[in-house]
Design a protein around this motif. Structure first.
Motif, PDB file in Angstrom:
ATOM      1  N   ASN A 260      -5.943  -2.228  -7.507  1.00 63.13           N
ATOM      2  CA  ASN A 260      -5.208  -3.470  -7.689  1.00 63.13           C
ATOM      3  C   ASN A 260      -4.808  -3.995  -6.323  1.00 63.13           C
ATOM      4  N   THR A 261      -5.167  -5.222  -5.999  1.00 57.42           N
ATOM      5  CA  THR A 261      -4.884  -5.756  -4.665  1.00 57.42           C
ATOM      6  C   THR A 261      -3.499  -6.373  -4.534  1.00 57.42           C
ATOM      7  N   LEU A 262      -2.850  -6.637  -5.649  1.00 49.87           N
ATOM      8  CA  LEU A 262      -1.528  -7.268  -5.595  1.00 49.87           C
ATOM      9  C   LEU A 262      -0.388  -6.252  -5.568  1.00 49.87           C
ATOM     10  N   HIS A 263      -0.545  -5.172  -6.291  1.00 49.08           N
ATOM     11  CA  HIS A 263       0.521  -4.177  -6.396  1.00 49.08           C
ATOM     12  C   HIS A 263      -0.068  -2.810  -6.067  1.00 49.08           C
ATOM     13  N   ASN A 264      -0.225  -2.544  -4.783  1.00 47.82           N
ATOM     14  CA  ASN A 264      -0.887  -1.328  -4.345  1.00 47.82           C
ATOM     15  C   ASN A 264      -0.274  -0.874  -3.021  1.00 47.82           C
ATOM     16  N   ALA A 265       0.499   0.185  -3.078  1.00 45.04           N
ATOM     17  CA  ALA A 265       1.183   0.682  -1.879  1.00 45.04           C
ATOM     18  C   ALA A 265       0.211   1.225  -0.843  1.00 45.04           C
ATOM     19  N   LEU A 266      -1.053   1.456  -1.223  1.00 41.71           N
ATOM     20  CA  LEU A 266      -2.032   1.978  -0.278  1.00 41.71           C
ATOM     21  C   LEU A 266      -2.542   0.902   0.680  1.00 41.71           C
ATOM     22  N   LEU A 267      -2.391  -0.368   0.329  1.00 44.77           N
ATOM     23  CA  LEU A 267      -2.935  -1.459   1.129  1.00 44.77           C
ATOM     24  C   LEU A 267      -1.885  -2.009   2.087  1.00 44.77           C
ATOM     25  N   ALA A 268      -2.371  -2.530   3.212  1.00 40.93           N
ATOM     26  CA  ALA A 268      -1.464  -3.058   4.237  1.00 40.93           C
ATOM     27  C   ALA A 268      -0.739  -4.311   3.778  1.00 40.93           C
ATOM     28  N   ALA A 269      -1.368  -5.091   2.905  1.00 38.63           N
ATOM     29  CA  ALA A 269      -0.750  -6.330   2.417  1.00 38.63           C
ATOM     30  C   ALA A 269      -1.365  -6.689   1.073  1.00 38.63           C
ATOM     31  N   PRO A 270      -0.601  -7.353   0.211  1.00 41.28           N
ATOM     32  CA  PRO A 270      -1.149  -7.780  -1.076  1.00 41.28           C
ATOM     33  C   PRO A 270      -1.984  -9.048  -0.930  1.00 41.28           C
ATOM     34  N   TYR A 271      -2.939  -9.218  -1.823  1.00 43.67           N
ATOM     35  CA  TYR A 271      -3.733 -10.454  -1.879  1.00 43.67           C
ATOM     36  C   TYR A 271      -4.410 -10.524  -3.225  1.00 43.67           C
ATOM     37  N   ASP A 272      -4.904 -11.708  -3.561  1.00 47.05           N
ATOM     38  CA  ASP A 272      -5.729 -11.877  -4.748  1.00 47.05           C
ATOM     39  C   ASP A 272      -6.666 -13.050  -4.507  1.00 47.05           C
ATOM     40  N   GLU A 273      -7.394 -13.445  -5.542  1.00 47.17           N
ATOM     41  CA  GLU A 273      -8.403 -14.497  -5.361  1.00 47.17           C
ATOM     42  C   GLU A 273      -7.790 -15.856  -5.047  1.00 47.17           C
ATOM     43  N   THR A 274      -6.505 -16.020  -5.312  1.00 40.73           N
ATOM     44  CA  THR A 274      -5.854 -17.312  -5.008  1.00 40.73           C
ATOM     45  C   THR A 274      -5.305 -17.377  -3.600  1.00 40.73           C
ATOM     46  N   ASP A 275      -5.136 -16.233  -2.961  1.00 41.99           N
ATOM     47  CA  ASP A 275      -4.585 -16.182  -1.606  1.00 41.99           C
ATOM     48  C   ASP A 275      -5.159 -14.970  -0.889  1.00 41.99           C
ATOM     49  N   LEU A 276      -6.113 -15.210   0.015  1.00 42.53           N
ATOM     50  CA  LEU A 276      -6.831 -14.140   0.698  1.00 42.53           C
ATOM     51  C   LEU A 276      -6.212 -13.752   2.034  1.00 42.53           C
ATOM     52  N   ALA A 277      -5.046 -14.313   2.356  1.00 44.23           N
ATOM     53  CA  ALA A 277      -4.438 -14.015   3.656  1.00 44.23           C
ATOM     54  C   ALA A 277      -4.179 -12.516   3.806  1.00 44.23           C
ATOM     55  N   GLY A 278      -3.762 -11.883   2.734  1.00 45.27           N
ATOM     56  CA  GLY A 278      -3.488 -10.451   2.798  1.00 45.27           C
ATOM     57  C   GLY A 278      -4.718  -9.628   3.106  1.00 45.27           C
ATOM     58  N   LYS A 279      -5.895 -10.120   2.731  1.00 46.18           N
ATOM     59  CA  LYS A 279      -7.121  -9.376   3.043  1.00 46.18           C
ATOM     60  C   LYS A 279      -7.358  -9.351   4.547  1.00 46.18           C
ATOM     61  N   GLN A 280      -7.031 -10.437   5.227  1.00 47.49           N
ATOM     62  CA  GLN A 280      -7.142 -10.443   6.684  1.00 47.49           C
ATOM     63  C   GLN A 280      -6.181  -9.435   7.301  1.00 47.49           C
ATOM     64  N   ALA A 281      -5.009  -9.299   6.723  1.00 45.12           N
ATOM     65  CA  ALA A 281      -4.050  -8.306   7.209  1.00 45.12           C
ATOM     66  C   ALA A 281      -4.594  -6.886   6.991  1.00 45.12           C
ATOM     67  N   CYS A 282      -5.261  -6.674   5.856  1.00 45.96           N
ATOM     68  CA  CYS A 282      -5.880  -5.375   5.596  1.00 45.96           C
ATOM     69  C   CYS A 282      -6.988  -5.089   6.601  1.00 45.96           C
ATOM     70  N   LYS A 283      -7.732  -6.103   6.967  1.00 43.33           N
ATOM     71  CA  LYS A 283      -8.801  -5.950   7.968  1.00 43.33           C
ATOM     72  C   LYS A 283      -8.205  -5.582   9.316  1.00 43.33           C
ATOM     73  N   ALA A 284      -7.162  -6.272   9.722  1.00 43.49           N
ATOM     74  CA  ALA A 284      -6.520  -5.987  11.007  1.00 43.49           C
ATOM     75  C   ALA A 284      -5.953  -4.569  11.024  1.00 43.49           C
ATOM     76  N   HIS A 285      -5.364  -4.158   9.911  1.00 45.20           N
ATOM     77  CA  HIS A 285      -4.795  -2.816   9.810  1.00 45.20           C
ATOM     78  C   HIS A 285      -5.887  -1.759   9.924  1.00 45.20           C
ATOM     79  N   LEU A 286      -7.026  -1.990   9.283  1.00 46.41           N
ATOM     80  CA  LEU A 286      -8.132  -1.039   9.333  1.00 46.41           C
ATOM     81  C   LEU A 286      -8.694  -0.945  10.746  1.00 46.41           C
ATOM     82  N   ALA A 287      -8.870  -2.080  11.403  1.00 45.24           N
ATOM     83  CA  ALA A 287      -9.377  -2.074  12.780  1.00 45.24           C
ATOM     84  C   ALA A 287      -8.419  -1.323  13.702  1.00 45.24           C
ATOM     85  N   ALA A 288      -7.119  -1.534  13.497  1.00 46.71           N
ATOM     86  CA  ALA A 288      -6.131  -0.841  14.333  1.00 46.71           C
ATOM     87  C   ALA A 288      -6.141   0.660  14.060  1.00 46.71           C
ATOM     88  N   ARG A 289      -6.381   1.054  12.796  1.00 46.50           N
ATOM     89  CA  ARG A 289      -6.427   2.476  12.441  1.00 46.50           C
ATOM     90  C   ARG A 289      -7.482   3.215  13.246  1.00 46.50           C
TER      91      ARG A 289
END
Length: 505
Positions: A260-289
């Motif tokens: 679940n991309t909206l309610h998932n403590a494993l992800l750096a930020a929430p997102y869904d199909e209406t707002d993909l900004a959180g996916k960019q945050a997840c990408k940045a977090h993964l690159a930093a990892r």
């Protein structure tokens, strides 16, 4: 309906691959639909360290293995109402690192380990006085359960009446052992024949399940077609063909409570199909990892995979240097054969700011790689199901796959002219074809509107378990009907024999 599942692995206790995720997702979905599920697995070291505390039932069963006898201690835990797990403990067989093997290969005593587990399942049901409506066995490690139910245990009314179904998740792994392991089974030597367990002079556990189960299933329609051929049947295509009318294709689903991309403590930020900004945050977090020097406007390619050739890792190794020249980032986690681990480690050392590598498996990292990747690779030589691809679609990572099995069934080639399709795929198993498919994805990536439309469409697909549970329930219903017909015919035969004997008097 009360379903018994015998499986070599299941989340959240023990995981070697996606089978564990499938079992847990299927069990929970069956419970949500009003059924009761009991799962039986070995008590591995990994299960002991999983954090789930089971309790010892106080019951043990004795399991003969050739001239030896082992004790199986039975542990129990209820994960949620209607979902119970039983774990079979025998530390000499299961308290070790790895479920089936390690980076040096499979454990040499796997025949002994899973003969023990299969017979322990049979004895546990009797000892605990458990009643079920159907028994569902998975993979070669439980292939002997259908055999035992119709041979050594067939005179026990509980097992005689119980329908047993068998699922093949990967026909490439069959549990084939030398003939000198056959006495471990306790079966009559008459069963070591080409019609039953014998396979090219050896004993084949999967073949036993295929021959003796009431009904069979596999994990995608395309893979069902493939295992009827010599290329993908791995010597068992004749058995699959013989039982084709009783071989069903039932896909897996996605557990939306876990993926679940909206309610998932494993992800750096929430997102869904209406707002993909959180996916960019997840990408940045993964690159930093992984300490990657990758601007967000450059594509990040990800993989979660066992490091074995059936998963296409040799193709990936062949194109990694070319990918680095395209200024992309690449992140992979996996473990497997040492030669692949060494080569990937060497490639990562050449490009430490562009390649992220984790040797091992973390379910937390699996979520983060899929959520943070723009593109996800699965170039498998063969892939029965491809559960990670469903997760990719759900998380908005665009898949690049080889057209085989469940990958071919679930992914339609994207057409930039019409906007139809949900990923990119290739057919010939060559580095060049994989690279062409990756380039098609990379060509679309800068076109932000088209790329995001593709992601949004994928994220709205219904991939839930709820869409496939009716197929499983129908599968179980047919197995129960078949078993009942067999029992009725057997009873009629007994009555007719008694009548005939009466006539003689």
């Amino acid at each position: 309906m009360h379903i018994l599942m015998a499986t070599p692995e299941a989340s959240p206790f023990a995981r070697a691959g996606n089978l564990a995720e499938v079992i847990y997702g299927l069990a929970r979905a069956l419970v949500r639909s009003g059924n009761r599920v009991t799962v039986v697995i070995p008590l591995y070291r990994q299960a002991k360290r999983s954090g789930w505390q089971g309790y010892f039932t106080g019951r043990t069963v004795s399991v003969p293995l050739s001239y030896k006898t082992f004790e199986a201690e039975i542990f129990h835990v209820t994960l949620e109402p209607g979902l119970d797990f039983y774990c079979i403990r025998q530390d000499s067989l299961f308290d070790r690192d790895g479920l089936y093997g390690n980076c040096y290969g499979e454990f040499l005593d796997n025949a002994e380990r899973f003969v023990f587990f299969s017979r322990a399942v049979m004895e546990m049901v009797e000892t605990l006085d458990l009643e079920f409506d159907v028994c569902h066995c998975h993979e070669w490690q439980t292939g002997l359960v259908p055999v035992y139910s119709r041979t050594l245990y067939n005179q026990r009314r509980r097992w005689e009446r119980l329908p047993v179904v068998y699922s093949v998740h990967n026909a490439g792994y069959q549990g084939i052992f030398p003939v000198y392991d056959f006495p471990l089974t306790g079966l009559d030597w008459g069963l070591f024949s080409p019609q039953t367990l014998e396979f090219c002079g050896r004993v084949n556990f999967m073949k036993g399940g295929l021959v003796f189960a009431d009904l069979l299933s596999t994990v995608s329609s395309r893979y069902r077609e493939e295992i009827l051929t010599a290329e993908y049947g791995f010597g068992l295509e004749g058995v699959f063909q013989e039982r084709a009318s009783e071989l069903f294709a039932i896909p897996a689903g996605v557990d939306y409570s876990r993926w679940n991309t909206l309610h998932n403590a494993l992800l750096a930020a929430p997102y869904d199909e209406t707002d993909l900004a959180g996916k960019q945050a997840c990408k940045a977090h993964l690159a930093a990892r992984f300490d990657l020097d990758l601007p967000l406007e450059r594509p990040l390619i990800g993989m979660n995979t066992p490091l074995v050739e059936p998963k296409g890792i040799d193709l990936v190794e062949s194109i990694l240097e070319d990918l680095m020249r395209l200024e992309v980032g690449f992140v992979l986690q996996g473990c497997g054969e040492e030669r692949h681990q060494y080569l990937l480690t060497e490639l990562q050392a050449r490009h430490p700011d562009r390649i992220g590598l984790f040797i091992g498996h973390s379910q937390v990292l699996a979520h983060r790689i899929i959520a943070g990747s723009d593109i996800f690779l699965m170039p498998s030589r063969y892939e029965p199901q491809g559960l990670d691809i469903l997760h990719c679609l759900r998380y908005g990572a665009v898949p690049v796959v080889r057209a085989t099995g469940g990958l071919d069934e679930n992914i339609q080639e994207y057409d930039p002219k019409t906007g139809q399709g949900n990923g990119f795929k290739f057919s010939d198993y060559t580095p060049e074809e994989l690279m062409r498919a990756v380039r098609r994805a990379l060509t679309l990536f800068p076109e932000k509107a088209s790329w995001e439309a593709l992601i949004r469409n994928n994220m709205t697909l219904d991939l839930s378990w709820e869409r496939v549970i009716p197929q499983y329930l129908e599968f179980y219903r047919r197995a129960r009907e078949k078993r009942q017909r067999h029992l009725s015919a057997a009873d009629d035969g007994v009555r007719q024999k008694n009548i005939d004997l009466g006539d003689l008097e």
